[in-house]
Design a protein around this motif. Structure first.
Motif, PDB file in Angstrom:
ATOM      1  N   ASP A 293       0.790  -1.232   0.000  1.00 35.75           N
ATOM      2  CA  ASP A 293       0.000   0.000   0.000  1.00 35.75           C
ATOM      3  C   ASP A 293       0.821   1.281   0.000  1.00 35.75           C
ATOM      4  O   ASP A 293       0.423   2.283  -0.574  1.00 35.75           O
ATOM      5  CB  ASP A 293      -0.934   0.016   1.222  1.00 35.75           C
ATOM      6  CG  ASP A 293      -2.054  -1.001   1.099  1.00 35.75           C
ATOM      7  OD1 ASP A 293      -2.540  -1.206  -0.021  1.00 35.75           O
ATOM      8  OD2 ASP A 293      -2.420  -1.594   2.127  1.00 35.75           O
ATOM      9  N   ASN A 294       1.971   1.269   0.654  1.00 33.00           N
ATOM     10  CA  ASN A 294       2.680   2.539   0.813  1.00 33.00           C
ATOM     11  C   ASN A 294       4.185   2.341   0.681  1.00 33.00           C
ATOM     12  O   ASN A 294       4.685   1.207   0.665  1.00 33.00           O
ATOM     13  CB  ASN A 294       2.347   3.194   2.156  1.00 33.00           C
ATOM     14  CG  ASN A 294       2.615   2.251   3.326  1.00 33.00           C
ATOM     15  OD1 ASN A 294       3.746   1.853   3.582  1.00 33.00           O
ATOM     16  ND2 ASN A 294       1.551   1.869   4.036  1.00 33.00           N
ATOM     17  N   HIS A 295       4.903   3.452   0.603  1.00 36.00           N
ATOM     18  CA  HIS A 295       6.339   3.385   0.360  1.00 36.00           C
ATOM     19  C   HIS A 295       7.090   2.781   1.546  1.00 36.00           C
ATOM     20  O   HIS A 295       8.082   2.067   1.360  1.00 36.00           O
ATOM     21  CB  HIS A 295       6.880   4.786   0.066  1.00 36.00           C
ATOM     22  CG  HIS A 295       8.299   4.787  -0.414  1.00 36.00           C
ATOM     23  ND1 HIS A 295       8.664   4.347  -1.672  1.00 36.00           N
ATOM     24  CD2 HIS A 295       9.449   5.167   0.210  1.00 36.00           C
ATOM     25  CE1 HIS A 295       9.966   4.463  -1.818  1.00 36.00           C
ATOM     26  NE2 HIS A 295      10.481   4.951  -0.697  1.00 36.00           N
ATOM     27  N   ALA A 296       6.638   3.051   2.760  1.00 31.52           N
ATOM     28  CA  ALA A 296       7.315   2.487   3.936  1.00 31.52           C
ATOM     29  C   ALA A 296       7.231   0.965   3.922  1.00 31.52           C
ATOM     30  O   ALA A 296       8.225   0.265   4.205  1.00 31.52           O
ATOM     31  CB  ALA A 296       6.688   3.048   5.212  1.00 31.52           C
ATOM     32  N   GLU A 297       6.067   0.427   3.582  1.00 34.58           N
ATOM     33  CA  GLU A 297       5.920  -1.023   3.487  1.00 34.58           C
ATOM     34  C   GLU A 297       6.790  -1.575   2.351  1.00 34.58           C
ATOM     35  O   GLU A 297       7.383  -2.652   2.477  1.00 34.58           O
ATOM     36  CB  GLU A 297       4.457  -1.384   3.256  1.00 34.58           C
ATOM     37  CG  GLU A 297       4.194  -2.895   3.259  1.00 34.58           C
ATOM     38  CD  GLU A 297       2.749  -3.246   2.967  1.00 34.58           C
ATOM     39  OE1 GLU A 297       2.434  -4.444   2.970  1.00 34.58           O
ATOM     40  OE2 GLU A 297       1.944  -2.318   2.729  1.00 34.58           O
ATOM     41  N   HIS A 298       6.871  -0.829   1.278  1.00 36.91           N
ATOM     42  CA  HIS A 298       7.728  -1.214   0.146  1.00 36.91           C
ATOM     43  C   HIS A 298       9.180  -1.354   0.595  1.00 36.91           C
ATOM     44  O   HIS A 298       9.847  -2.357   0.291  1.00 36.91           O
ATOM     45  CB  HIS A 298       7.582  -0.146  -0.955  1.00 36.91           C
ATOM     46  CG  HIS A 298       8.664  -0.141  -1.979  1.00 36.91           C
ATOM     47  ND1 HIS A 298       8.774  -1.099  -2.959  1.00 36.91           N
ATOM     48  CD2 HIS A 298       9.702   0.730  -2.173  1.00 36.91           C
ATOM     49  CE1 HIS A 298       9.815  -0.826  -3.732  1.00 36.91           C
ATOM     50  NE2 HIS A 298      10.397   0.268  -3.267  1.00 36.91           N
ATOM     51  N   GLN A 299       9.693  -0.396   1.340  1.00 41.29           N
ATOM     52  CA  GLN A 299      11.075  -0.446   1.802  1.00 41.29           C
ATOM     53  C   GLN A 299      11.292  -1.591   2.777  1.00 41.29           C
ATOM     54  O   GLN A 299      12.317  -2.289   2.722  1.00 41.29           O
ATOM     55  CB  GLN A 299      11.455   0.895   2.449  1.00 41.29           C
ATOM     56  CG  GLN A 299      11.555   2.057   1.480  1.00 41.29           C
ATOM     57  CD  GLN A 299      12.750   1.919   0.539  1.00 41.29           C
ATOM     58  OE1 GLN A 299      13.572   1.031   0.671  1.00 41.29           O
ATOM     59  NE2 GLN A 299      12.827   2.803  -0.444  1.00 41.29           N
ATOM     60  N   ARG A 300      10.329  -1.799   3.685  1.00 38.63           N
ATOM     61  CA  ARG A 300      10.457  -2.917   4.641  1.00 38.63           C
ATOM     62  C   ARG A 300      10.498  -4.251   3.899  1.00 38.63           C
ATOM     63  O   ARG A 300      11.267  -5.148   4.264  1.00 38.63           O
ATOM     64  CB  ARG A 300       9.293  -2.899   5.642  1.00 38.63           C
ATOM     65  CG  ARG A 300       9.375  -1.803   6.690  1.00 38.63           C
ATOM     66  CD  ARG A 300       8.416  -2.082   7.848  1.00 38.63           C
ATOM     67  NE  ARG A 300       7.034  -2.119   7.407  1.00 38.63           N
ATOM     68  CZ  ARG A 300       6.241  -1.059   7.354  1.00 38.63           C
ATOM     69  NH1 ARG A 300       6.694   0.134   7.719  1.00 38.63           N
ATOM     70  NH2 ARG A 300       4.991  -1.163   6.941  1.00 38.63           N
ATOM     71  N   LEU A 301       9.679  -4.380   2.872  1.00 39.34           N
ATOM     72  CA  LEU A 301       9.626  -5.632   2.122  1.00 39.34           C
ATOM     73  C   LEU A 301      10.943  -5.896   1.398  1.00 39.34           C
ATOM     74  O   LEU A 301      11.450  -7.024   1.405  1.00 39.34           O
ATOM     75  CB  LEU A 301       8.473  -5.583   1.109  1.00 39.34           C
ATOM     76  CG  LEU A 301       8.285  -6.821   0.233  1.00 39.34           C
ATOM     77  CD1 LEU A 301       8.022  -8.061   1.074  1.00 39.34           C
ATOM     78  CD2 LEU A 301       7.134  -6.597  -0.746  1.00 39.34           C
ATOM     79  N   ILE A 302      11.523  -4.869   0.805  1.00 37.72           N
ATOM     80  CA  ILE A 302      12.814  -5.039   0.124  1.00 37.72           C
ATOM     81  C   ILE A 302      13.887  -5.497   1.108  1.00 37.72           C
ATOM     82  O   ILE A 302      14.655  -6.432   0.844  1.00 37.72           O
ATOM     83  CB  ILE A 302      13.235  -3.735  -0.569  1.00 37.72           C
ATOM     84  CG1 ILE A 302      12.356  -3.486  -1.793  1.00 37.72           C
ATOM     85  CG2 ILE A 302      14.702  -3.789  -0.989  1.00 37.72           C
ATOM     86  CD1 ILE A 302      12.648  -2.182  -2.497  1.00 37.72           C
ATOM     87  N   ASN A 303      13.945  -4.848   2.267  1.00 40.81           N
ATOM     88  CA  ASN A 303      14.940  -5.237   3.278  1.00 40.81           C
ATOM     89  C   ASN A 303      14.712  -6.666   3.751  1.00 40.81           C
ATOM     90  O   ASN A 303      15.674  -7.432   3.964  1.00 40.81           O
ATOM     91  CB  ASN A 303      14.896  -4.270   4.463  1.00 40.81           C
ATOM     92  CG  ASN A 303      15.374  -2.876   4.078  1.00 40.81           C
ATOM     93  OD1 ASN A 303      16.178  -2.727   3.163  1.00 40.81           O
ATOM     94  ND2 ASN A 303      14.869  -1.861   4.764  1.00 40.81           N
TER      95      ASN A 303
END
Length: 497
Positions: A335-345
């Motif tokens: 849904d959002n950019h913060a979740e996107h970054q957490r998922l990549i990490n």
């Protein structure tokens, strides 16, 4: 007898695949513009910067005064991306498109401006409002008279993405003998837009072509035939099984409109058919996680679900069977950019296999670039290309150098490619050489074919095939055949190609 057909000028996609834009000018001086897309990759011209806003723009380098109306074949960015600058240049005429395209187009333009032009919300909203006021939605297979005198247009199903069409333009053609007007005939110019493949998921097949005095035909895959489309789901399944055995991430770059929805449709079917089987050690098919990490892809997928009346019969049958091909249980939307970054990490550190679908389809931007920068150096990663990668794009570089463990430049950084790279040709959303030829030849009357939207090899190869069927062909990369005098012997008229 003097015949005066409309004249045709190309403002894009004449020498390459992107930037589709074609001007049809009638004897009265009025003109139509068919598509007005962005250039991409090596075809992208040098950008200009606006002194007022420091926003990057692609110039409208032609006179817009004769343009009475714009016709949009579909809402992929290489067919609509220069619309904001056309509006900025003062165009306020009608913009004709199918009803589905009218629904999707403002979303596409807003996203394109936000990503590639400006973060100024006021400017984006102003462009969106202006665009929406000028849109004229039209039903398929319905003739509509437009502002230019005695000119009518009709949209036909192209089968490329939801709402895609090829457009027929009928204009008066004067036949003149001496000083006497003999009669008025109709001259039909047909613009193919992007033609889809037959038997594609979700969408009906392209409507057969009836006739064309001039057919402006795309040639993206004019030199290639796709892999067996009936086997493509099996190929995708084999690649996923191989990828998951590496216990890493499967990255699929995909355009937000069309390709993402087709992939979800086939992944749902795969999981449904194999739900009781093991995908890999400790992982059943029914537990496989599919991630869509693209706000635009998620929004367009919702629109696809809302417009299911445009799906083909097979897709509607799945709904009737209480299946949800675009909204299944193990589908997760970021849904959002913060979740996107957490998922990549998380994916960089874990060994939990999953499938990630993200834009852009040619890896030129969007969230896919972040996944590639983080995961291309990891040999557990697999990248699966399912669409055309234009020359000069990061996607083409990964295709070319990935199998050699080379590198790719992403957002100013050089990234080593240790991931495995796969290309599935059967997933193209463009008709292949055989389908393009069949589309042209099924017309009861076919005059000239003008090839666009293809590189040199594609145009020349398709021209050879069409000429072997007696079709008159032209195009930027298509040499003209020599003129022969009566009585000359011509062994092979296609040799100059």
């Amino acid at each position: 007898m003097e015949r005066t057909p409309p004249s045709l000028i190309h403002h894009g996609a004449r020498e390459g695949v992107t930037g589709s834009c074609h001007q049809l000018t009638f004897s009265c001086g009025n003109a139509l513009l068919v598509d007005i897309g962005l250039f991409q990759g090596d075809e992208n011209p040098p950008a200009r910067t606006s002194d007022a806003s420091n926003d990057s723009v692609q110039l409208i380098e032609f006179d817009t005064k004769p343009i009475q109306a714009v016709i949009i074949t579909h809402c992929h960015i290489d067919h609509v991306g220069r619309l904001p600058w056309l509006l900025s240049a003062g165009f306020r005429g009608p913009i004709y498109c199918t009803r589905a395209t009218a629904h999707l187009l403002p979303m596409v333009i807003e996203d394109a401006m936000r990503v590639g032009v400006t973060q100024n919300r006021g400017l984006i909203s102003a462009v969106s409002r202006t665009l929406t006021r000028q849109l004229v939605p039209v039903d398929y297979d319905t003739w509509v008279k437009i502002d230019s005198p005695d000119v009518s247009i009709r949209f036909r199903q192209a089968g490329h993405i939801l709402g895609s069409a090829y457009v027929e333009v009928d204009s008066p053609l004067d036949n003149i003998r001496g000083d006497q007007a003999d009669s008025k005939q109709t001259y039909r110019t047909v613009f193919s837009g992007d033609l889809g493949c037959k038997n594609s998921p979700l969408l009906p097949d392209p409507t057969p072509l009836e006739r064309a005095d001039m057919l402006v035909l795309e040639s993206t895959y004019g030199d290639k035939n796709h892999e067996n489309r009936n086997m493509r789901q099996q190929r995708l399944q084999q690649v996923i099984v191989h990828c998951v055995s590496d216990r890493g991430t499967v990255l699929i770059p995909a355009f937000s409109i069309g390709r993402t929805q087709e992939l979800l449709y086939e992944l749902e079917d795969m999981i449904f058919q194999c739900q009781g089987k093991m995908l890999a050690e400790g992982l059943r098919w029914r537990d496989m996680v599919v991630i869509v990490d693209s706000p635009m892809a998620a929004a367009f997928t919702r629109q696809y679900r809302a417009m299911r009346d445009l799906w083909d019969a097979e897709a509607r049958e799945r709904i009737a069977d209480n299946r949800h091909p675009l909204n299944f249980a193990r589908l997760h939307v970021v849904d959002n950019h913060a979740e996107h970054q957490r998922l990549i990490n998380y994916l960089r550190q874990s060994a939990d296999p999953c499938i990630v679908i993200a834009a852009s389809g040619m890896c030129t931007g969007g969230r896919m670039q972040n996944y590639l920068k983080a995961l291309l150096p990891d040999p557990r990663t697999d990248v699966v290309f399912v669409g055309y990668q234009a020359k000069g794009t990061p996607g083409r570089a990964i295709q070319q150098y990935g199998p050699r463990q080379g590198y790719v430049d992403l957002d100013g950084s050089r990234v080593q490619i240790n991931a495995q790279v796969h290309t599935l040709g059967g997933y193209s959303a463009h008709a292949d050489q055989q389908e393009l030829i069949a589309f042209a030849l099924e017309a009861q009357h076919l005059g000239e074919v003008r090839l666009v939207h293809g590189d040199e090899t594609a145009q020349q190869s398709l021209a050879i095939k069409l000429r072997s069927h007696g079709v008159k062909v032209s195009g930027h990369f298509v040499p003209q055949l020599p003129q022969h005098q009566p009585g000359d012997t011509v062994a092979n008229a296609d040799l100059p190609l």
